[in-house]
Design a protein around this motif. Structure first.
Motif, PDB file in Angstrom:
ATOM      1  N   GLU A  84       0.840  -1.194   0.000  1.00 56.36           N
ATOM      2  CA  GLU A  84       0.000   0.000   0.000  1.00 56.36           C
ATOM      3  C   GLU A  84       0.882   1.254   0.000  1.00 56.36           C
ATOM      4  O   GLU A  84       1.777   1.386   0.811  1.00 56.36           O
ATOM      5  N   VAL A  85       0.595   2.140  -0.932  1.00 55.08           N
ATOM      6  CA  VAL A  85       1.345   3.387  -1.017  1.00 55.08           C
ATOM      7  C   VAL A  85       0.788   4.380   0.013  1.00 55.08           C
ATOM      8  O   VAL A  85      -0.418   4.596   0.090  1.00 55.08           O
ATOM      9  N   GLN A  86       1.682   4.961   0.797  1.00 55.81           N
ATOM     10  CA  GLN A  86       1.272   5.956   1.789  1.00 55.81           C
ATOM     11  C   GLN A  86       2.193   7.167   1.733  1.00 55.81           C
ATOM     12  O   GLN A  86       3.406   7.023   1.621  1.00 55.81           O
ATOM     13  N   LEU A  87       1.591   8.351   1.788  1.00 57.59           N
ATOM     14  CA  LEU A  87       2.323   9.601   1.884  1.00 57.59           C
ATOM     15  C   LEU A  87       1.794  10.321   3.121  1.00 57.59           C
ATOM     16  O   LEU A  87       0.585  10.584   3.210  1.00 57.59           O
ATOM     17  N   GLN A  88       2.673  10.597   4.056  1.00 55.66           N
ATOM     18  CA  GLN A  88       2.280  11.200   5.322  1.00 55.66           C
ATOM     19  C   GLN A  88       2.963  12.554   5.454  1.00 55.66           C
ATOM     20  O   GLN A  88       4.151  12.627   5.740  1.00 55.66           O
ATOM     21  N   ALA A  89       2.173  13.621   5.271  1.00 63.19           N
ATOM     22  CA  ALA A  89       2.722  14.973   5.362  1.00 63.19           C
ATOM     23  C   ALA A  89       2.630  15.489   6.796  1.00 63.19           C
ATOM     24  O   ALA A  89       1.675  15.185   7.522  1.00 63.19           O
ATOM     25  N   SER A  90       3.600  16.277   7.181  1.00 63.88           N
ATOM     26  CA  SER A  90       3.607  16.865   8.513  1.00 63.88           C
ATOM     27  C   SER A  90       4.403  18.161   8.491  1.00 63.88           C
ATOM     28  O   SER A  90       5.070  18.472   7.498  1.00 63.88           O
TER      29      SER A  90
END
Length: 128
Positions: free
Chosen positions: A1-7
Motif C-alpha cells: 500500500e502506497v502511503q504519503l504522510q505529510a507533517s
C-alpha cells in the motif's frame, strides 16, 4: 500500500519559517519525481514545487521562488519543503504528491491529474 504522510504545518507569523516533511512508503521512492501542491478553499490547486527523482531538476512557482526550497532524502524516503519569509498568501493546505514517473522540469511541470498518490495534507497558516 502506497502511503504519503505529510507533517510540519502550523501557525506562523509573516516572515517566519516552516519545514514540511512527507514520509513515503510502499513504493521505490527514488524512482519517481515528487511535488508539493497547495490549495486554498474555493481556489484551484497550485503546484508549488517539484523535484526529480535525484533532486537534479526542480521547479518552483513564481510565487514562492527564492523563498521555498524543495529537497528529498532518498535514503529516508522523505520529501521536504523548507519555507522561509512566509507571507499571508502562503496560507493553504499543503499536499505532497507522487508523480507517475521522473521529470525534467526544464520542460515544465505536470498537471495535477498526473499525480497518482497524494498525502493527507498539512495546514499552513501565516498570520499577518
Amino acid at each position: 500500500e502506497v502511503q504519503l504522510q505529510a507533517s510540519g504545518g502550523g501557525l506562523v507569523q509573516a516572515g517566519g519559517s516552516l519545514r514540511l516533511s512527507c514520509a513515503v512508503s510502499g513504493i521505490t521512492f527514488d524512482d519517481y519525481a515528487m511535488s508539493w501542491i497547495r490549495q486554498v478553499p474555493g481556489k484551484e490547486r497550485e503546484v508549488v514545487s517539484c523535484t526529480s527523482k535525484s533532486d537534479g531538476s526542480t521547479y518552483y512557482a513564481d510565487s514562492v521562488k527564492g523563498r521555498f526550497t524543495i529537497s528529498r532524502d532518498n535514503a529516508k524516503n522523505t520529501l521536504y519543503l523548507q519555507m522561509n519569509s512566509l507571507k499571508s498568501e502562503d496560507t493553504a493546505v499543503y499536499y505532497c504528491a507522487k508523480d507517475q514517473r521522473d521529470r525534467d522540469y526544464g520542460l515544465g511541470y505536470p498537471p495535477v491529474y498526473e499525480y497518482d498518490y497524494w498525502g493527507q495534507g498539512t495546514l499552513v497558516t501565516v498570520s499577518s
